[in-house]
Design a protein around this motif. Structure first.
Motif, PDB file in Angstrom:
ATOM      1  N   MET A 100       0.887  -1.171   0.021  1.00 27.34           N
ATOM      2  CA  MET A 100      -0.094  -0.046  -0.077  1.00 27.34           C
ATOM      3  C   MET A 100       0.905   1.273  -0.033  1.00 27.34           C
ATOM      4  O   MET A 100       0.520   2.256  -0.616  1.00 27.34           O
ATOM      5  CB  MET A 100      -1.102  -0.006   1.098  1.00 27.34           C
ATOM      6  N   MET A 101       2.062   1.243   0.727  1.00 25.56           N
ATOM      7  CA  MET A 101       2.859   2.284   0.672  1.00 25.56           C
ATOM      8  C   MET A 101       3.371   2.721  -0.796  1.00 25.56           C
ATOM      9  O   MET A 101       3.503   3.785  -1.174  1.00 25.56           O
ATOM     10  CB  MET A 101       3.983   2.307   1.658  1.00 25.56           C
ATOM     11  N   ASP A 102       3.931   1.424  -1.306  1.00 29.58           N
ATOM     12  CA  ASP A 102       4.270   1.621  -2.779  1.00 29.58           C
ATOM     13  C   ASP A 102       3.217   2.046  -3.723  1.00 29.58           C
ATOM     14  O   ASP A 102       3.571   2.922  -4.571  1.00 29.58           O
ATOM     15  CB  ASP A 102       4.666   0.219  -3.096  1.00 29.58           C
ATOM     16  N   PHE A 103       1.872   1.747  -3.652  1.00 25.82           N
ATOM     17  CA  PHE A 103       0.941   2.282  -4.375  1.00 25.82           C
ATOM     18  C   PHE A 103       0.512   3.714  -4.257  1.00 25.82           C
ATOM     19  O   PHE A 103       0.510   4.406  -5.151  1.00 25.82           O
ATOM     20  CB  PHE A 103      -0.359   1.509  -3.829  1.00 25.82           C
ATOM     21  N   GLY A 104       0.634   4.200  -3.004  1.00 24.96           N
ATOM     22  CA  GLY A 104       0.487   5.629  -2.739  1.00 24.96           C
ATOM     23  C   GLY A 104       1.467   6.338  -3.357  1.00 24.96           C
ATOM     24  O   GLY A 104       1.470   7.611  -4.039  1.00 24.96           O
ATOM     25  N   LYS A 105       2.834   5.942  -2.955  1.00 30.70           N
ATOM     26  CA  LYS A 105       4.045   6.786  -3.567  1.00 30.70           C
ATOM     27  C   LYS A 105       4.065   6.737  -5.314  1.00 30.70           C
ATOM     28  O   LYS A 105       4.451   7.780  -5.652  1.00 30.70           O
ATOM     29  CB  LYS A 105       5.214   6.115  -2.984  1.00 30.70           C
TER      30      LYS A 105
ATOM     31  N   ASN B 210      -0.595   1.660  10.354  1.00 31.50           N
ATOM     32  CA  ASN B 210      -1.661   2.011   9.525  1.00 31.50           C
ATOM     33  C   ASN B 210      -1.135   2.922   8.589  1.00 31.50           C
ATOM     34  O   ASN B 210      -0.022   3.657   8.587  1.00 31.50           O
ATOM     35  CB  ASN B 210      -2.517   2.967  10.380  1.00 31.50           C
ATOM     36  N   VAL B 211      -1.769   2.932   7.140  1.00 30.95           N
ATOM     37  CA  VAL B 211      -1.492   3.759   6.169  1.00 30.95           C
ATOM     38  C   VAL B 211      -2.221   4.562   5.799  1.00 30.95           C
ATOM     39  O   VAL B 211      -3.467   4.588   5.648  1.00 30.95           O
ATOM     40  CB  VAL B 211      -1.173   2.690   4.917  1.00 30.95           C
ATOM     41  N   ILE B 212      -1.833   5.879   5.601  1.00 31.69           N
ATOM     42  CA  ILE B 212      -2.604   7.011   5.278  1.00 31.69           C
ATOM     43  C   ILE B 212      -2.096   7.614   3.739  1.00 31.69           C
ATOM     44  O   ILE B 212      -1.078   7.896   3.716  1.00 31.69           O
ATOM     45  CB  ILE B 212      -2.721   8.203   6.140  1.00 31.69           C
ATOM     46  N   ILE B 213      -3.164   7.777   2.870  1.00 40.61           N
ATOM     47  CA  ILE B 213      -2.857   8.378   1.591  1.00 40.61           C
ATOM     48  C   ILE B 213      -3.794   9.658   1.254  1.00 40.61           C
ATOM     49  O   ILE B 213      -4.932   9.110   1.572  1.00 40.61           O
ATOM     50  CB  ILE B 213      -2.963   7.374   0.298  1.00 40.61           C
ATOM     51  N   LYS B 214      -3.028  10.631   1.017  1.00 43.43           N
ATOM     52  CA  LYS B 214      -3.950  11.910   0.794  1.00 43.43           C
ATOM     53  C   LYS B 214      -4.072  12.474  -0.660  1.00 43.43           C
ATOM     54  O   LYS B 214      -3.053  12.500  -1.267  1.00 43.43           O
ATOM     55  CB  LYS B 214      -3.236  13.066   1.647  1.00 43.43           C
ATOM     56  N   LYS B 215      -5.290  12.340  -1.107  1.00 39.42           N
ATOM     57  CA  LYS B 215      -5.340  12.813  -2.517  1.00 39.42           C
ATOM     58  C   LYS B 215      -6.062  14.212  -2.537  1.00 39.42           C
ATOM     59  O   LYS B 215      -7.267  14.438  -1.865  1.00 39.42           O
ATOM     60  CB  LYS B 215      -6.207  11.813  -3.245  1.00 39.42           C
ATOM     61  N   PRO B 216      -5.721  15.290  -3.142  1.00 42.00           N
ATOM     62  CA  PRO B 216      -6.230  16.439  -3.147  1.00 42.00           C
ATOM     63  C   PRO B 216      -7.814  16.316  -4.037  1.00 42.00           C
ATOM     64  O   PRO B 216      -7.887  15.220  -4.801  1.00 42.00           O
ATOM     65  CB  PRO B 216      -5.443  17.523  -3.865  1.00 42.00           C
ATOM     66  N   ALA B 217      -8.626  17.323  -3.611  1.00 43.44           N
ATOM     67  CA  ALA B 217     -10.021  17.467  -4.597  1.00 43.44           C
ATOM     68  C   ALA B 217      -9.823  17.614  -6.104  1.00 43.44           C
ATOM     69  O   ALA B 217      -8.949  18.114  -6.416  1.00 43.44           O
ATOM     70  CB  ALA B 217     -10.783  18.477  -3.902  1.00 43.44           C
ATOM     71  N   SER B 218     -10.733  17.051  -6.821  1.00 44.08           N
ATOM     72  CA  SER B 218     -10.515  17.165  -8.106  1.00 44.08           C
ATOM     73  C   SER B 218     -11.294  18.533  -8.565  1.00 44.08           C
ATOM     74  O   SER B 218     -11.770  19.075  -7.494  1.00 44.08           O
ATOM     75  CB  SER B 218     -11.561  15.966  -8.666  1.00 44.08           C
ATOM     76  N   ALA B 219     -10.892  18.844  -9.606  1.00 38.46           N
ATOM     77  CA  ALA B 219     -11.211  20.385 -10.090  1.00 38.46           C
ATOM     78  C   ALA B 219     -12.963  20.409  -9.979  1.00 38.46           C
ATOM     79  O   ALA B 219     -13.802  19.624 -10.285  1.00 38.46           O
ATOM     80  CB  ALA B 219     -10.784  20.403 -11.299  1.00 38.46           C
ATOM     81  N   GLY B 220     -13.027  21.657  -9.212  1.00 34.76           N
ATOM     82  CA  GLY B 220     -14.600  22.005  -8.858  1.00 34.76           C
ATOM     83  C   GLY B 220     -15.056  21.659  -7.466  1.00 34.76           C
ATOM     84  O   GLY B 220     -16.238  21.974  -7.219  1.00 34.76           O
ATOM     85  N   MET B 221     -14.267  20.604  -6.867  1.00 33.70           N
ATOM     86  CA  MET B 221     -14.864  20.070  -5.814  1.00 33.70           C
ATOM     87  C   MET B 221     -14.075  20.577  -4.507  1.00 33.70           C
ATOM     88  O   MET B 221     -14.202  20.178  -3.333  1.00 33.70           O
ATOM     89  CB  MET B 221     -14.755  18.544  -5.664  1.00 33.70           C
ATOM     90  N   GLU B 222     -13.103  21.555  -4.667  1.00 39.34           N
ATOM     91  CA  GLU B 222     -12.394  21.969  -3.622  1.00 39.34           C
ATOM     92  C   GLU B 222     -12.947  22.674  -2.290  1.00 39.34           C
ATOM     93  O   GLU B 222     -12.496  22.683  -1.258  1.00 39.34           O
ATOM     94  CB  GLU B 222     -11.259  23.232  -4.208  1.00 39.34           C
ATOM     95  N   ASN B 223     -14.396  23.177  -2.748  1.00 36.55           N
ATOM     96  CA  ASN B 223     -15.009  23.430  -1.500  1.00 36.55           C
ATOM     97  C   ASN B 223     -16.011  22.631  -0.750  1.00 36.55           C
ATOM     98  O   ASN B 223     -16.461  22.913   0.353  1.00 36.55           O
ATOM     99  CB  ASN B 223     -16.224  24.621  -1.972  1.00 36.55           C
ATOM    100  N   ARG B 224     -15.912  21.402  -0.881  1.00 35.80           N
ATOM    101  CA  ARG B 224     -16.491  20.361  -0.275  1.00 35.80           C
ATOM    102  C   ARG B 224     -15.575  19.954   0.937  1.00 35.80           C
ATOM    103  O   ARG B 224     -14.327  20.025   1.086  1.00 35.80           O
ATOM    104  CB  ARG B 224     -16.727  19.140  -1.269  1.00 35.80           C
TER     105      ARG B 224
ATOM    106  N   GLU C 116      -6.753   5.974  -7.531  1.00 36.84           N
ATOM    107  CA  GLU C 116      -5.815   5.984  -9.098  1.00 36.84           C
ATOM    108  C   GLU C 116      -6.578   6.632  -9.912  1.00 36.84           C
ATOM    109  O   GLU C 116      -6.161   7.232 -11.052  1.00 36.84           O
ATOM    110  CB  GLU C 116      -5.835   4.426  -9.191  1.00 36.84           C
ATOM    111  N   SER C 117      -8.018   6.721  -9.972  1.00 36.56           N
ATOM    112  CA  SER C 117      -8.708   7.319 -11.018  1.00 36.56           C
ATOM    113  C   SER C 117      -8.359   8.802 -11.228  1.00 36.56           C
ATOM    114  O   SER C 117      -8.279   9.319 -10.580  1.00 36.56           O
ATOM    115  CB  SER C 117     -10.272   7.226 -10.766  1.00 36.56           C
ATOM    116  N   THR C 118      -8.617   9.179 -12.792  1.00 34.59           N
ATOM    117  CA  THR C 118      -8.038  10.729 -13.072  1.00 34.59           C
ATOM    118  C   THR C 118      -9.580  11.214 -13.491  1.00 34.59           C
ATOM    119  O   THR C 118      -9.498  12.375 -14.030  1.00 34.59           O
ATOM    120  CB  THR C 118      -7.093  10.567 -14.059  1.00 34.59           C
ATOM    121  N   THR C 119     -10.751  10.378 -13.434  1.00 36.53           N
ATOM    122  CA  THR C 119     -11.966  10.916 -14.037  1.00 36.53           C
ATOM    123  C   THR C 119     -13.213  10.881 -13.011  1.00 36.53           C
ATOM    124  O   THR C 119     -14.122  11.828 -13.012  1.00 36.53           O
ATOM    125  CB  THR C 119     -12.481   9.975 -15.063  1.00 36.53           C
ATOM    126  N   ILE C 120     -12.746  10.390 -11.821  1.00 34.57           N
ATOM    127  CA  ILE C 120     -13.962  10.392 -10.606  1.00 34.57           C
ATOM    128  C   ILE C 120     -13.896  11.603  -9.727  1.00 34.57           C
ATOM    129  O   ILE C 120     -12.738  12.032  -9.340  1.00 34.57           O
ATOM    130  CB  ILE C 120     -13.751   9.210  -9.747  1.00 34.57           C
TER     131      ILE C 120
END
Length: 488
Positions: free
Chosen positions: A37-42, A55-69, A129-133
Motif C-alpha cells: 500500500m505504501m508503494d501504491f500511494g507513492k 496504519n497507512v494514510i494516503i492523501k489525495k487533493p480534491a478534483s477540479a471543482g470540488m475544492e469547496n467540499r 488511482e482514477s483521474t476521472t472520478i
C-alpha cells in the motif's frame, strides 16, 4: 482464476481487489500488504504516511471543482481472517487467495475470500488511482489488525487526519446504512493441571466435530448456528458422566471472531465400556444432528477407535470442572436490543478450546452495544471459569459506536440510495465490531457512516461477494463522492 475476476464490472474495483488478494495479509502479519500500500500511494505521487503502529494514510487533493467540499476520510482495514477447510492445503503466510466466479458470486477455493474488508480497500484504491472520478479531498485510511484486536484503530494518533466525514466501507449488506455497532472484549481462561498416566485397560478414541457453517461471531451469532466447542463439550460431558471418559487433548476452533466449525478430541475409556460407549454416543450424536438439522445440515460427528493410545490424560477432578464450566459458559445471543428491532445487544462466542500436556485455554469474544452489559456477561464467564480454578484475563477491550440519528452524511446517503433504488435503505446498528467506535474516540467531532456491498459467509471458507451488488455499490459510492456537503 483471478483473470476471470479481473474481467468483471466495474473493472476498476475488481482489478484492485485481485491485486490486493495476491498479497498475503493475515491479521498481525500485515508487513507485506503495508509495503504494497505504501508503494501504491507513492507511485501515484500522493502524500503517503505509515504511522508508528502500521496504519497507512494516503492523501489525495480534491478534483477540479470540488475544492469547496468537506474533506472526507475513506477507511477500510488491510488484514483478513484466515480460515480454510480442513482438507484445503493452503498457506496464508505465503499464498495469494485463489478466486473464482460462481454465478453472481466471487468465491475462494477452500479459504476465506478476503472481501471483508478487501472490497473496501479496493474501492478506495480505485478512487485514488482514477483521474476521472469527481471527489472532494480524500484522506484514505488503511488500518491494520482489525480482525484480531483493532489495534490499528486503537493506535491511531489524534491530529493525523483533518477530514470532517468518515466513510467506513466495512459492512456487508448493500441495502443497509450503518450508524452504530457493538463493542467487544476478549475473555481468556487459562489453567494448568497435573496429568496422570493413562490406565492400562483403556481404549483410545478420536472424536471429531466438523462440517459446521461457521461464520462471523457478530453478524451471524443470532442464526442459531452450531458451535463446535459446545457440541464437543456436550459429548465429553455425557461420556464422562456415563463411562468415565478421560480427555487427553482437545483442539477446537481457531479465531475469536469466527464461530468455531471444527473440534477434535483425543480421549480414552475403560475397555469394559467399549461397546456401550459407541452405542450411547451415537444416540447423542443423532439428537444433536436432529436439533441442528435446519441450520447445520452438513454437521459430521465421528468417533473412531485409535491404535495410538495417549500416554497421559487429564485427571477426573480437573476434567469434572472443565466440562461443567464449558457447559455453563454462555454461547450465542445473551440479550436482544430494546431500542432497535432485531438487533442483538449482547452475545458471546466460545471461540477456542485448547487442552493438553497439562495446560488448558478457553478463549471467548464477548460483544455488546451496551458497555455495562458487555462486562456483565464477561463477568458471568469469568465466574464460571474462576470456579474451576482458571486465571481469567480481559484484553482487547474496544468501545461500541453510538448511533447519531442527526448525522449530516446519513441524510446524504439516505437520499442518494432512495433516488438510485426507488426504496429507502435500512438505517441500522450492527452487532459486529466496526472501527468507527474507536476512531470516534480519537476524532469525536467526525461525522461517521458505514456501508458496503453484499458479502455472505464472512470469516468462513464460504465467504462470497455478490457481483451485482458490487456494481450497485460502486454506483452508490461515486454519487456519494459527488454530493459531499460544502464546507461551512
Amino acid at each position: 482464476m483471478s483473470q476471470e475476476v479481473r474481467n468483471l464490472e466495474p473493472k476498476a474495483l475488481w482489478n484492485k481487489f485481485a491485486d490486493l488478494n495476491a498479497v498475503p495479509r493475515p491479521s498481525k502479519k500485515e508487513e507485506r500488504v503495508i509495503a504494497f500500500m505504501m508503494d501504491f500511494g507513492k507511485k501515484l505521487g500522493f502524500e503517503t504516511l505509515n504511522d508508528t503502529i502500521g496504519n497507512v494514510i494516503i492523501k489525495k487533493p480534491a478534483s477540479a471543482g470540488m475544492e469547496n467540499r468537506k474533506t472526507i476520510v475513506m477507511q477500510s482495514h488491510l488484514d483478513m481472517v484466515h480460515q480454510k477447510n480442513n482438507d484445503t492445503v493452503f498457506d496464508f503466510d505465503t499464498q495469494g487467495i485463489e478466486m473464482y466466479v460462481d454465478g453472481d458470486w466471487v468465491r475462494a477455493k477452500g479459504t476465506t475470500l478476503g472481501a471483508d474488508n478487501g472490497l473496501g480497500v479496493a474501492t478506495i484504491m480505485a478512487i485514488l488511482e482514477s483521474t476521472t472520478i469527481k471527489h472532494p479531498a480524500i484522506e484514505a485510511l488503511f488500518t491494520i489488525d482489525e480482525e484480531t484486536g483493532m489495534t490499528g484503530a486503537m493506535g491511531l494518533q489524534g491530529g493525523m487526519l483533518e477530514g470532517e466525514i468518515l466513510l467506513n466501507l466495512d459492512t456487508e449488506e448493500d441495502d443497509e446504512i450503518d450508524i452504530g455497532c457493538a463493542g467487544g472484549i476478549d475473555v481468556t481462561a487459562t489453567a494448568e493441571y497435573d496429568e496422570e498416566e493413562t490406565p492400562e485397560n483403556a481404549v483410545a478414541y478420536t472424536i471429531t466435530v466438523k462440517g459446521l457453517n461457521g461464520g462471523h461471531s457478530g453478524m451471524d451469532i443470532h442464526k442459531g448456528l452450531g458451535n463446535a466447542n459446545k457440541i464437543m463439550n456436550r459429548l465429553l460431558f455425557d461420556a464422562f458422566d456415563a463411562f468415565g471418559l478421560q480427555i487427553a487433548s482437545i483442539r477446537g476452533g481457531s479465531l475469536r471472531n469466527a464461530i468455531p466449525r471444527e473440534s477434535v478430541a483425543q480421549v480414552v475409556i475403560a475397555n469394559v465400556y467399549d461397546d456401550a460407549f459407541a452405542f450411547d454416543m451415537q444416540d447423542i450424536i443423532n439428537e444433536i444432528k436432529s436439533e441442528l438439522k435446519t441450520t447445520e445440515p452438513h454437521l459430521e460427528v465421528t468417533i473412531v477407535k485409535s491404535e495410538n493410545k495417549p500416554a497421559k490424560v487429564m485427571p477426573p477432578m480437573a476434567q469434572y470442572f472443565l466440562v461443567r464450566a464449558l457447559y455453563t459458559a454462555h454461547n450465542g445471543v445473551y440479550r436482544m436490543s430494546a431500542d432497535f428491532d432485531d438487533l442483538v445487544e449482547t452475545s458471546n462466542n466460545v471461540a477456542k478450546v485448547m487442552v493438553g500436556e497439562g495446560k488448558l485455554s478457553i478463549q471467548c469474544l464477548t460483544r455488546s452495544s451496551v458497555e455495562t452489559a458487555k462486562f456483565d456477561l464477561a463477568n458471568s464467564l469469568r465466574s464460571a471459569f474462576e470456579l474451576m480454578g482458571c486465571e481469567v484475563t480481559y484484553e482487547g477491550n474496544y468501545p461500541g459506536w453510538t448511533p447519531n440519528a442527526n448525522s449530516e452524511i446519513l441524510d446524504v446517503l439516505s437520499s442518494i440510495y432512495e433516488k438510485q433504488n426507488g426504496a429507502k435503505a435500512a438505517v441500522v446498528a450492527c452487532h459486529a465490531g466496526l472501527e468507527c467506535g474507536i476512531l470516534g474516540t480519537h476524532y469525536p467531532e467526525m461525522d461517521m457512516i458505514s456501508f458496503g456491498p453484499t458479502i455472505k459467509g464472512a470469516h468462513s471458507p464460504d465467504e462470497r461477494a455478490s457481483i451485482s451488488s458490487a456494481q450497485k455499490y460502486w454506483k452508490f459510492v461515486l454519487e456519494v463522492l459527488e454530493h459531499i456537503p460544502i464546507k461551512k
